[in-house]
Enzyme design. Structure first.
Site, short mmCIF file in Angstrom:
data_model
loop_
_atom_site.label_atom_id
_atom_site.label_comp_id
_atom_site.label_asym_id
_atom_site.label_seq_id
_atom_site.Cartn_x
_atom_site.Cartn_y
_atom_site.Cartn_z
N THR A 121 0.86 -1.18 0.00
CA THR A 121 0.00 0.00 0.00
C THR A 121 0.89 1.23 0.00
O THR A 121 1.62 1.48 0.96
CB THR A 121 -0.92 0.00 1.22
OG1 THR A 121 -1.74 -1.17 1.18
CG2 THR A 121 -1.80 1.23 1.23
N ASN A 214 -9.98 1.60 1.78
CA ASN A 214 -9.79 1.48 3.23
C ASN A 214 -10.38 2.68 3.97
O ASN A 214 -10.94 2.54 5.06
CB ASN A 214 -8.31 1.32 3.57
CG ASN A 214 -7.83 -0.11 3.37
OD1 ASN A 214 -8.64 -1.00 3.11
ND2 ASN A 214 -6.54 -0.33 3.48
N GLY A 259 -18.76 -0.96 17.46
CA GLY A 259 -17.83 -1.69 18.32
C GLY A 259 -16.93 -0.75 19.08
O GLY A 259 -17.25 0.43 19.29
N GLY A 263 -8.69 -1.32 14.29
CA GLY A 263 -7.24 -1.33 14.45
C GLY A 263 -6.60 -2.05 13.29
O GLY A 263 -7.13 -2.04 12.18
N CYS A 266 -3.76 -1.80 8.55
CA CYS A 266 -4.18 -1.05 7.36
C CYS A 266 -4.97 0.21 7.66
O CYS A 266 -4.53 1.31 7.33
CB CYS A 266 -5.00 -1.96 6.44
SG CYS A 266 -4.03 -3.30 5.71
N LYS A 328 -8.69 -8.08 15.49
CA LYS A 328 -9.89 -8.72 14.97
C LYS A 328 -9.70 -10.22 15.11
O LYS A 328 -8.60 -10.71 15.40
CB LYS A 328 -10.13 -8.34 13.50
CG LYS A 328 -9.01 -8.77 12.57
CD LYS A 328 -9.28 -8.38 11.13
CE LYS A 328 -10.25 -9.31 10.47
NZ LYS A 328 -10.34 -9.08 9.00
N ARG A 335 -1.31 -4.95 16.07
CA ARG A 335 -1.05 -3.58 15.65
C ARG A 335 -2.30 -2.72 15.78
O ARG A 335 -3.34 -3.05 15.23
CB ARG A 335 -0.52 -3.56 14.21
CG ARG A 335 0.92 -3.99 14.09
CD ARG A 335 1.38 -4.08 12.64
NE ARG A 335 0.80 -5.23 11.96
CZ ARG A 335 1.11 -5.58 10.71
NH1 ARG A 335 1.99 -4.85 10.02
NH2 ARG A 335 0.56 -6.64 10.16
#
Length: 440
Positions: A121, A214, A259, A263, A266, A328, A335
């Protein structure tokens, strides 16, 4: 095809392995000898469902190879994928030194035509920098070897990366010459046999497409989190609101879950980088994305605030069970994980925490070395001993249907703080729990 993949992180290792899976001859390069040794021994440096078995299968078949030899890698593949890290710099921009170094190494050693593919990216304009770096190295050698530069951003979800690569919903290719386009079409033909998913565009548009995707997803998450906070104040249930608006086909249900904040590797990095690119390269302030980032940073402290509202600002003597550490489910990636902020908030208030995660506890121990107030459970039930309440941060499947009777008996107080809205609020409350979720 003969393919070189530079970098064996999430993107590089998944991409290289999946391309070997369909019959290509793939060489993966990494400058970390320990990582290459691990891969050659049959291990993998990350947790990704299905990846280790695929790596072993293709190594055994002789289609997937690993090396630390930069010159060998530059000679090997006609297609050279650059899949190195682009970590955030101190000012929020993407650090391009690894991408540039990879490009220079290709230019330093290449002896025939190469298609150099930016898979990392990268900010808009990176292809120009890659092309210039290769040209400079060729000029130093006094040669004029032909090459093409392509932008081919990845759209892999951690936890489902193998499936995403093998069955892509779109393949974005940015290039400016026909030879490169033909090579990329040939490369991706096995992954789109039932219909063409390859979208060809100019290079800068391809580079921007990744950031735009994103940023849009991050925006949906922060928007729903802000609505959830409002729903709580107004006495509404964000889950009902989600169903109501998601039924509109213009909106849809995906990425509408409220939620405790996003995080990972990305979204946080890419939102920051796009804001920085807009400011530095275009003189524009991206007001919506700036708000998305601010909202997300605040959302990561929502659970801490809820816990203090229930037990008091001074949590000395309080002990909490925490389920889920990874940012997740189905990854061990810590990270920018929300759990890091929740743990910091609780420890700073004087509490102690026992945490459990199916995969991320080694990574968490690296994030919190020698932290006296933090311990780890052998399983999710083990964390409940002496706990004043349960805090859920990551939506692992094994947390979806716990034994609530056991849970209630183990906790000092029947209190659940659910940062992912995993349970039926009415059902859990009917069983005698205080259920403090997000927007409910």
């Amino acid at each position: 095809m003969k393919i070189t993949v530079i970098g064996t992180g999430y993107v590089g290792l998944v991409s290289g392995t999946c391309m070997a899976e369909v019959g290509n001859d793939v060489l993966c390069l990494d400058v970390d000898p320990a990582k290459i040794q691990l891969l050659e021994d049959g291990g993998i440096p990350i947790f990704e469902p299905g990846l280790q078995e695929m790596v072993r299968r293709n190594v055994a078949a002789g289609r997937l190879h690993f090396t630390t030899d930069v010159e060998k890698a530059a000679h090997f593949g006609t297609v050279q994928f650059i899949a190195v890290g682009t970590p955030p710099d101190e000012d929020g921009s993407a650090d391009m030194k690894y991408v540039t170094a990879a490009a220079r190494n290709i230019g330093k050693y290449m002896t025939d035509y190469k298609v150099v593919v930016d898979k990392s990216t990268v900010p808009v304009g990176t292809a120009d920098a890659v092309r210039a770096a290769i040209a400079e190295e060729l000029h130093k050698r006094g040669v004029d070897t032909p090459y093409s530069v392509v932008s081919n951003p990845e759209f892999l979800k951690e936890g489902a990366a193998v499936e995403d690569f093998m069955k892509p919903d779109r393949i974005i290719v940015g290039c400016d010459d026909e030879q490169a386009a033909l090579n990329m079409r040939a490369l991706y033909a096995p992954f789109q046999r039932n219909h063409d998913r390859l979208i060809l565009m100019d290079i800068r548009s391809a580079e921007l497409t990744k950031y735009a995707a994103n940023a849009m997803l991050a925006t949906r998450i922060s928007f729903m989190n802000e609505l959830a906070n409002l729903a709580e104040k107004l006495g509404a249930d964000i889950e009902s609101v989600r169903k109501g608006i998601g039924s509109d086909p213009r909106i849809g249900y995906d990425f509408l879950y409220a939620g405790a904040g996003y995080g990972g590797s990305c979204f946080p990095k890419d939102v920051k980088a796009l804001i920085k690119t807009a400011a530095d390269d275009a003189g524009l302030e991206l007001k919506v994305l700036t708000a998305v980032e601010v909202a997300n940073d605040a959302q990561k402290h929502v659970l801490g605030r809820k816990i203090k509202a229930r037990f008091g600002d001074d949590l000395s003597g309080k002990h909490f069970a925490l389920w889920g550490l990874a940012f997740k489910a189905n990854t061990d990636d810590m990270r920018e994980a929300t759990s890091r902020e929740v743990i910091k908030d609780l420890l700073a208030a004087g509490a102690t925490v026992t945490a459990y995660d199916p995969e991320a506890m080694p990574a968490a121990q690296h994030c919190f070395p020698n932290e006296p107030g933090l311990s780890y459970g052998a399983n999710q039930t083990d964390t409940l001993e002496h706990a004043d309440a349960l805090v859920i941060v990551t939506e692992w499947k094994e947390f979806r249907s716990p034994n609530f009777a056991t849970l209630k008996a183990a906790l000092k107080n029947p209190v659940i703080f659910d940062g992912r809205n995993m349970y039926d609020a009415k059902l859990v409350r009917a069983m005698g729990f205080e259920y403090l979720a997000i927007g409910r």
